[in-house]
Enzyme design. Sequence first.
Site, PDB file in Angstrom:
ATOM      1  CG  HIS A  10      -1.943   1.112   1.143  1.00 22.34           C
ATOM      2  ND1 HIS A  10      -1.619   2.422   1.448  1.00 22.34           N
ATOM      3  CD2 HIS A  10      -3.245   1.115   0.787  1.00 22.34           C
ATOM      4  CE1 HIS A  10      -2.696   3.183   1.285  1.00 22.34           C
ATOM      5  NE2 HIS A  10      -3.694   2.408   0.881  1.00 22.34           N
ATOM      6  CB  ALA A  72      -7.952  -8.352   4.294  1.00 25.31           C
ATOM      7  N   GLY A  74      -9.495  -5.476  -0.222  1.00 28.54           N
ATOM      8  CA  GLY A  74     -10.606  -4.533  -0.358  1.00 28.54           C
ATOM      9  C   GLY A  74     -10.560  -3.929  -1.750  1.00 28.54           C
ATOM     10  CG  HIS A  76      -6.367  -0.091  -2.008  1.00 27.52           C
ATOM     11  ND1 HIS A  76      -6.677   1.108  -2.600  1.00 27.52           N
ATOM     12  CD2 HIS A  76      -6.163   0.191  -0.692  1.00 27.52           C
ATOM     13  CE1 HIS A  76      -6.673   2.061  -1.680  1.00 27.52           C
ATOM     14  NE2 HIS A  76      -6.368   1.535  -0.520  1.00 27.52           N
TER      15      HIS A  76
END
Lengths: 126, 126
Positions: A10, A72, A74, A76
């Site tokens: 990220h 996890a 999501g 993105h």
Amino acid sequence: MNTALILFAHGARDPEWARPLRRVEAAIRQRVTSVAVELAFLEFLTPTLTDSVAKMAAEGVEKIAVLPMFIAAGGHLKRELPEMIERLRAIYPDIEFVQYGAIGEHERVIQAIATASLEVAGLPLA
Amino acid sequence: MNTALILFAHGARDPEWARPLRRVEAAIRQRVTSVAVELAFLEFLTPTLTDSVAKMAAEGVEKIAVLPMFIAAGGHLKRELPEMIERLRAIYPDIEFVQYGAIGEHERVIQAIATASLEVAGLPLA
């Protein structure tokens, strides 16, 4: 085939954020010396995914495995990353791109997180 | 001491995001039956940290270990979570709160992520 791994993370405003991922990258490099491995970021930090792919393309890589270093999946990973990879496929038609799932969904990682949680909290590892 | 664990996760708009963390929670519950374990979220999903602490306080918990289910530590863990815990300490002065680091910084998790990455990419585990 000449394969490369991109550890896709990220990113955060704080550059120290990347430290554990650099340890993952180092652990992988120690174990596979014949495969290019690079850490790339969605936002805030560089290189971006596009930067890393451009570099690997210049080095003649034929296949790029994109491994999301996420707890996890999501938006993105479900929407943004597939769109980014689609654009890269259009730019580099000779490279095979494979997007894998969030590494946090792997059973080995789930068990390690559970064990590490008990260890750090000082609870018995029954 | 009557200790409880809170697995503190970021959360996402997509409720499926929480699935791997529910597997972590289940793996911990299987191994420590005498300790309350709950998954709580920073945003988007419930319960929040405040919800979970209120429930544990009502159950007479004396110590709460807050374990961040994050790949790495950025602003959420360095600034927001300590502030949240300070506010909770003021509300529940009889409960001992302990904030741990991002679980992704634990060596066991780093090695598991490296091994899982090689496995999913189909590379030899040298």
